[in-house]
Write a protein that holds these residues in place. Structure first.
Motif, short mmCIF file in Angstrom:
data_model
loop_
_atom_site.label_atom_id
_atom_site.label_comp_id
_atom_site.label_asym_id
_atom_site.label_seq_id
_atom_site.Cartn_x
_atom_site.Cartn_y
_atom_site.Cartn_z
N VAL A 75 0.85 -1.19 0.00
CA VAL A 75 0.00 0.00 0.00
C VAL A 75 0.88 1.24 0.00
CG1 VAL A 75 -0.20 0.00 2.52
CG2 VAL A 75 -1.91 1.18 1.17
N ILE A 76 0.52 2.21 -0.84
CA ILE A 76 1.16 3.53 -0.84
C ILE A 76 0.36 4.42 0.10
CG2 ILE A 76 1.77 5.55 -2.23
CD1 ILE A 76 1.92 3.67 -4.65
N THR A 77 1.04 5.02 1.07
CA THR A 77 0.33 5.87 2.05
C THR A 77 0.61 7.36 1.85
OG1 THR A 77 2.16 5.65 3.63
CG2 THR A 77 0.35 4.04 3.77
N LEU A 98 -2.77 5.08 -10.31
CA LEU A 98 -2.19 3.80 -9.95
C LEU A 98 -2.91 2.73 -10.74
CD1 LEU A 98 -0.23 2.21 -8.09
CD2 LEU A 98 -2.10 2.08 -6.43
N ASP A 99 -2.18 2.09 -11.65
CA ASP A 99 -2.77 1.08 -12.52
C ASP A 99 -4.01 1.62 -13.22
OD1 ASP A 99 -0.78 -0.68 -11.75
OD2 ASP A 99 -1.98 -1.56 -10.15
N THR A 134 -1.52 -1.74 -3.86
CA THR A 134 -0.77 -2.16 -5.05
C THR A 134 -0.74 -3.68 -5.13
OG1 THR A 134 1.35 -2.21 -3.89
CG2 THR A 134 0.73 -0.13 -4.92
N ASN A 135 -0.70 -4.17 -6.36
CA ASN A 135 -0.45 -5.58 -6.62
C ASN A 135 0.96 -5.74 -7.16
OD1 ASN A 135 -3.13 -6.56 -5.96
ND2 ASN A 135 -3.80 -5.50 -7.82
N GLU A 162 5.24 -2.49 2.22
CA GLU A 162 5.23 -3.72 1.44
C GLU A 162 4.60 -4.86 2.23
OE1 GLU A 162 8.33 -6.69 -0.95
OE2 GLU A 162 9.02 -4.78 -0.11
N GLU A 163 3.72 -5.59 1.58
CA GLU A 163 3.09 -6.72 2.25
C GLU A 163 4.09 -7.85 2.45
OE1 GLU A 163 -0.31 -9.94 1.05
OE2 GLU A 163 -0.82 -7.81 0.85
N GLU A 164 4.01 -8.47 3.59
CA GLU A 164 4.92 -9.57 3.87
C GLU A 164 4.73 -10.66 2.83
OE1 GLU A 164 6.25 -12.51 7.54
OE2 GLU A 164 4.50 -11.21 7.73
N PRO A 165 5.81 -11.07 2.15
CA PRO A 165 5.66 -12.09 1.11
C PRO A 165 5.24 -13.43 1.71
CG PRO A 165 7.98 -11.65 1.55
CD PRO A 165 7.20 -10.62 2.32
N THR A 166 4.46 -14.17 0.95
CA THR A 166 4.01 -15.49 1.36
C THR A 166 4.73 -16.55 0.54
OG1 THR A 166 2.17 -15.37 -0.20
CG2 THR A 166 1.75 -14.65 2.07
#
Length: 466
Positions: A75-77, A98-99, A134-135, A162-166
């Protein structure tokens, strides 16, 4: 609850699932370039283009575009634009998407009214707060345009969570002995550590040929390749993207026969080979300029103590017909039909016969013009810039290894090709891989179409196959 409180609560809930905050900047360095600095997420890139061809300076009617691409999921804040005007004038507008979805704008107007800041020859920050999802691979595109006099654009600053990678899951397709497509799922233990590629549960498949598993491909090879495709071998560490597929690669080796030294000295079709300074060369031409040209070849001794060529084919220019009589022979270059003969002193195209005898290592000594001293003209390998056969005077019966014969009558002209495919039983036209839905596949097997559904086979009329 007020709108601002809802926004903050939503943002906090979102951030609990994120790994870390990254603050980075994209600074304009030329009319067609920008550079990233700070905590730049991996793989993020930036591009910039100013129609005014003057770094960040924009005159009336010109527009500049910056694209921050390949963002990770998150996510951009916050986005901050640094823009200036002239001391007493300058107008334009700015926007960001964004996109392809607009996330903020500065409506067209005088710079002094953008936030009641007045005109400024120093770069001023224009802040925009949000919670823009964001994706992986998302692009943030920012445009700034001037409509009156000029504006200056220096840089953009971005705050990004940044989302924690899975961990990613890798799907491996292979076939069982009956030709049914099977899938194996492998997941990373932790995100980014990769997986070790396993062996295939069924390594050999008998269709018309015997197909042997050799590795895994990212490309789906539905046909038969005769050139070696790129593949990963068992035990290789592989770093998948989410739900990436690999396909078992199978090969059929050509049915080749070794080319072994002939020792019976009978009429046939042969390659003529001789060694020179520990290298081997084979004749590959008709007689020309009193010579027969050669090309290098690999020779080794097999388990039976005979010489063997490393090749499994023999080109047409290297094939010679040798006709044996009890005490003489003739040699003919089969491609051209001309003879490897001799005149009184040297090689020629005459259909003259040679005297012959077996020498050490079951080699073939051929000669003409034998003298009372025991010397004669023999067919010999000489080196002068390039190895070639010629007639030289040598004592016959000497302990030399002369010409080695290799029977090539049944040897193919070109190397037989190894065959490669992911689909030894024929191409699977439709695949549907899902963890929650039964798998449905159309399978073409020996010209007959079958349907595989939930691990059972049916013909095209819906009858279950036993």
């Amino acid at each position: 609850m007020t709108r601002s409180k809802c926004f903050i609560l939503g943002l906090l809930l979102c951030l609990t699932q994120l790994l870390f905050a990254a603050e980075f900047a994209a600074k304009i360095t030329a009319y067609n370039s920008a550079e990233l600095s700070g905590d730049v997420p991996a793989d993020v890139e930036v591009s910039f283009e100013n129609s005014n061809h003057s770094k960040g300076q924009l005159t009336a009617g010109s527009k500049a575009t910056m694209v921050i691409s390949n963002l990770p999921k998150g996510v951009i804040t916050k986005v901050v634009l640094y823009i200036k005007s002239n001391a007493s004038s300058g107008a334009g507008y700015a926007s960001a998407n964004l996109d392809n979805t607009t996330v903020f704008t500065i409506p067209s107007g005088n710079f002094s009214q953008w936030r009641d800041n007045g005109y400024s020859t120093a770069y001023l920050p224009f802040d925009f707060m949000g919670s823009w999802q964001t994706n992986k691979g998302s692009c943030l595109t920012i445009e700034v345009a001037a409509t009156v006099n000029s504006l200056g654009w220096d840089r953009v600053e971005v705050t990004f969570f940044e989302e924690e990678p899975t961990p990613n899951t890798l799907l491996l397709q292979w076939f069982d002995a009956e030709g049914n497509a099977q899938w194996t799922a492998l997941s990373e233990k932790y995100a980014g550590v990769g997986v070790v590629l396993p062996d295939c549960p069924v390594k050999k498949l008998i269709v018309e040929d015997e197909w042997t598993f050799v590795g895994w491909t990212t490309e789906k090879i539905t046909g038969i390749y005769t050139s070696k495709p790129a593949y990963s071998t068992v035990g290789t560490k592989f770093y998948p993207t989410d739900q990436q597929k690999l396909y078992a690669l199978y090969q059929v080796l050509p049915d080749v026969k070794p080319i072994v030294q002939a020792t019976e000295f009978k009429t046939g079709e042969y390659a003529l080979v001789m060694h020179l300074t520990n290298q081997y060369f084979m004749a590959d031409s008709e007689v020309g300029n009193k010579h027969v040209l050669t090309e290098g070849c690999q020779v080794f001794t097999n388990e039976n103590g005979l010489y063997q060529l490393a090749e499994y084919s023999m080109p047409v220019n290297c094939r010679y017909g040798v006709t044996f009589d009890a005490d003489s022979l003739q040699i003919q270059h089969l491609q051209t039909g001309t003879f490897v003969g001799h005149n009184s002193t040297s090689l020629s195209n005459n259909d003259a016969k040679w005297a012959w005898r077996e020498n050490i290592n079951r080699s073939l000594e051929v000669s003409f013009d034998k003298q009372s001293s025991g010397a004669a003209k023999v067919l010999w390998l000489t080196y002068d810039e390039h190895p070639y056969f010629e007639a030289v005077t040598l004592k016959t019966g000497a302990e030399y290894e002369f010409i080695l014969l290799f029977d090539v009558a049944d040897v193919p002209t070109f190397n037989p090709s190894t065959k490669w495919t992911n689909y030894p039983f024929g191409y699977v036209a439709v695949e549907n891989v899902s963890s929650s839905q039964p798998k449905v596949c159309k399978i073409l097997r020996k010209g007959v179409m079958y349907i595989e559904y939930n691990n059972a086979m049916y013909d095209i009329l819906g009858n279950k196959c036993e």
